[in-house]
Design a protein around this motif. Sequence first.
Motif, short mmCIF file in Angstrom:
data_model
loop_
_atom_site.label_atom_id
_atom_site.label_comp_id
_atom_site.label_asym_id
_atom_site.label_seq_id
_atom_site.Cartn_x
_atom_site.Cartn_y
_atom_site.Cartn_z
N ALA A 131 -8.20 3.34 12.97
CA ALA A 131 -7.69 2.13 12.32
C ALA A 131 -6.20 2.29 12.09
CB ALA A 131 -8.41 1.88 10.99
N VAL A 132 -5.43 1.23 12.38
CA VAL A 132 -3.97 1.28 12.24
C VAL A 132 -3.59 1.24 10.76
CG1 VAL A 132 -1.82 0.09 12.80
CG2 VAL A 132 -3.71 0.11 14.45
N THR A 133 -2.60 2.04 10.38
CA THR A 133 -2.08 2.01 9.02
C THR A 133 -1.22 0.76 8.83
OG1 THR A 133 -2.07 4.41 8.85
CG2 THR A 133 -0.67 3.21 7.32
N THR A 134 -1.53 -0.01 7.79
CA THR A 134 -0.77 -1.24 7.50
C THR A 134 -0.18 -1.26 6.10
OG1 THR A 134 -2.76 -2.38 6.74
CG2 THR A 134 -2.21 -2.57 9.09
N ARG A 135 -0.67 -0.36 5.21
CA ARG A 135 -0.20 -0.43 3.82
C ARG A 135 -0.26 0.95 3.15
NH1 ARG A 135 0.50 -4.55 0.10
NH2 ARG A 135 -0.10 -6.00 1.77
N ILE A 136 0.78 1.23 2.37
CA ILE A 136 0.82 2.41 1.52
C ILE A 136 1.04 1.95 0.08
CG2 ILE A 136 1.97 4.59 1.00
CD1 ILE A 136 2.82 4.78 3.89
N ASN A 137 0.08 2.26 -0.78
CA ASN A 137 0.20 1.90 -2.19
C ASN A 137 0.76 3.08 -2.98
OD1 ASN A 137 -2.39 0.29 -1.13
ND2 ASN A 137 -1.39 -0.89 -2.74
N PHE A 138 1.86 2.82 -3.71
CA PHE A 138 2.49 3.85 -4.52
C PHE A 138 2.07 3.73 -5.98
CE2 PHE A 138 5.06 3.72 -0.76
CZ PHE A 138 5.52 5.01 -0.58
N ALA A 139 2.18 4.86 -6.71
CA ALA A 139 1.83 4.87 -8.12
C ALA A 139 2.69 5.90 -8.85
CB ALA A 139 0.34 5.20 -8.30
N ASP A 140 2.75 5.75 -10.18
CA ASP A 140 3.44 6.65 -11.11
C ASP A 140 4.92 6.30 -11.27
OD1 ASP A 140 1.00 7.80 -11.56
OD2 ASP A 140 1.35 9.53 -10.28
N ASN A 141 5.68 7.25 -11.82
CA ASN A 141 7.03 6.95 -12.33
C ASN A 141 8.14 7.50 -11.43
OD1 ASN A 141 8.67 5.91 -14.61
ND2 ASN A 141 9.28 8.06 -14.80
N LEU A 142 9.17 6.64 -11.22
CA LEU A 142 10.41 7.04 -10.54
C LEU A 142 11.48 7.08 -11.62
CD1 LEU A 142 11.82 7.68 -7.84
CD2 LEU A 142 12.22 5.22 -7.58
N SER A 143 11.85 8.29 -12.04
CA SER A 143 12.71 8.45 -13.22
C SER A 143 14.01 7.65 -13.11
CB SER A 143 13.03 9.92 -13.45
OG SER A 143 13.90 10.07 -14.55
N SER A 144 14.28 6.85 -14.15
CA SER A 144 15.48 6.00 -14.15
C SER A 144 16.76 6.79 -14.34
CB SER A 144 15.37 4.94 -15.26
OG SER A 144 15.28 5.58 -16.53
N THR A 145 16.67 8.06 -14.75
CA THR A 145 17.87 8.89 -14.93
C THR A 145 18.07 9.88 -13.77
OG1 THR A 145 16.52 10.37 -16.31
CG2 THR A 145 17.89 8.73 -17.43
N ALA A 146 17.14 9.89 -12.83
CA ALA A 146 17.32 10.73 -11.65
C ALA A 146 18.16 9.97 -10.63
CB ALA A 146 15.97 11.09 -11.05
N THR A 147 18.68 10.69 -9.66
CA THR A 147 19.50 10.05 -8.62
C THR A 147 18.87 10.15 -7.22
OG1 THR A 147 20.77 12.09 -8.36
CG2 THR A 147 21.63 10.42 -9.89
N ALA A 148 17.88 11.01 -7.09
CA ALA A 148 17.25 11.17 -5.76
C ALA A 148 15.82 11.65 -5.93
CB ALA A 148 18.04 12.15 -4.90
N TYR A 149 14.99 11.27 -4.97
CA TYR A 149 13.59 11.70 -4.98
C TYR A 149 13.02 11.51 -3.58
CZ TYR A 149 8.73 12.22 -6.44
OH TYR A 149 7.43 12.66 -6.58
N THR A 150 12.06 12.36 -3.22
CA THR A 150 11.48 12.31 -1.87
C THR A 150 9.96 12.35 -1.95
OG1 THR A 150 13.39 13.44 -0.90
CG2 THR A 150 11.34 13.45 0.37
#
Length: 391
Positions: free
Chosen positions: A153-172
Motif C-alpha cells: 500500500a502506498v504511503t499517503t499520510r504521516i500523522n505527527f504528535a507531541d511537542n516542538l519546543s518553542s524555544t528550540a531552533t532546530a529539530y530532526t
Amino acid sequence: MFGAIYVGLSGLRAYSNGIQRVSNNVANLNSLGFRASTVTFSNVQTARDYGGISFQNGALGHGGGVGLYDASLNLRSGELRQTENDLDLAIDGNGFLTLLRGTETRYIRTGSFDVDRDGYVVLAGTDWKLGVLDGAGRATPVSIDASRTNVPAVTTRINFADNLSSTATAYTVSDMSVYDASGAKHLWTATFTRTSGTMDWKVKVTDDKGITIGEQTLAFLNGAPTSDTNQLTFADTANALSVVFDFSSNVTSFSAGTVSTLRAAKVDGHAVGSIASIAVNTKGELELSYSNNEKKQIGPVAIAVFRDAHSLRQESAGQFTPEPGADVQLLSSEDPRGGQVLSRRLEASNVDLSQEFGDLILIQRGYQASSQIISVSNDMIQQLFGIRGQG
C-alpha cells in the motif's frame, strides 16, 4: 431356581458391559476432548401369570434381574491446556467447533489444525475442514490461498504528535519509512528549523540518498499549528509519492528548552507481506498475520450450540455427531451462549479417575454377587435332582 439363574446371568451380562464402559473411560484418560460415559444400572421387572390373570410390572410381578442404561455423555468441560501451536483450538464454554467434509458435518470440542495444500484449515491428519460463518450465518470452509500475499500500500499520510519546543531552533525526525506503489521502502528525514524571532518553522524533507523532497513552512499560534499550515504535502515525483504531513491534532509548540518530543506517530502504507502465522484472535475470528505487520480476518469460527447436547453421539478422534433433526444453532465467539474460541489451547479429557475406580469396585462386587447367585442356584438344583434320585 432356574429363574434365579437367569437373574444372575442378567447381572453378569450387565456388569460385564458396565466394566467395558468404565474401561473405555479409563483408557481415554488422556484423549483430547473425550467425554466420559456414565455407568448406571436399573432393575428389570417381569410379569407373572396367576390362574390366567396377568400382572404387568405391578403388584404380583417379580424381578427379572438388572440391566445397564444406555450410555449418557458427561458434558462437563475438561481442563484447557496451553500449547505452542497457533492452530491448537479449544472452546471456553459449552459450544463445539464445526467440521465439514463434503455434505457431512461433525462437531468437536478441541483439536490440532493444519493448513492443507489447498489452503483450507483442516483437523490434523484428516480432511475435515474447520467451518467459519459466512454472511448468512452458515458454516463454510474457507481457503487462505487467495490471501497468502498481502499487497503493498502506498504511503499517503504521516500523522505527527507531541511537542516542538518553542524555544528550540532546530529539530530532526529521521528514519520515517514510506512505501511506493511497488512496495519499495524509502527513508525520509524531516528537519525543522525555526526562523529567529518568529514561531515559523521551515520543514525540509530529504530521502535516504540525500535528495531534497521539498521545503515548506509550519506556523504556530498560541502553541498550536495554524489552520493553513497544519497539513503540508511533500511530493517525490521520482517515486510517484505524495505524502501529507499532518500536524492538525496532538501537536503543540510550548517552551521546553532545547528538548522537543515531536514524532511521527502514525505512517500509513506498507510493503508486500507473506503469511507469518494463522491464529484465532480475541474476537474468535480466523486471522492471518503477515510479515509486514498487517493482519487480515477471514471470518469468525462457527460455534455450534445444541438444544439437547446429550443427543450427541461420540465418534472417534473426539468428534461428535447429532441425532437426525437435532436442533443446532451456529454462533460466533462474540455470543456468550457458545463460549470463546481460544488459540494455543487444547481441552483434556473430562474423565474423573477416582470416580471410575469407585465404579470399578462396585461393578466387581456386583459381578461377584451375581456369580454367587448362579452358584447357589446350581447347588440347589443338584440337591433337588439328588432327592428325586433317592425316591
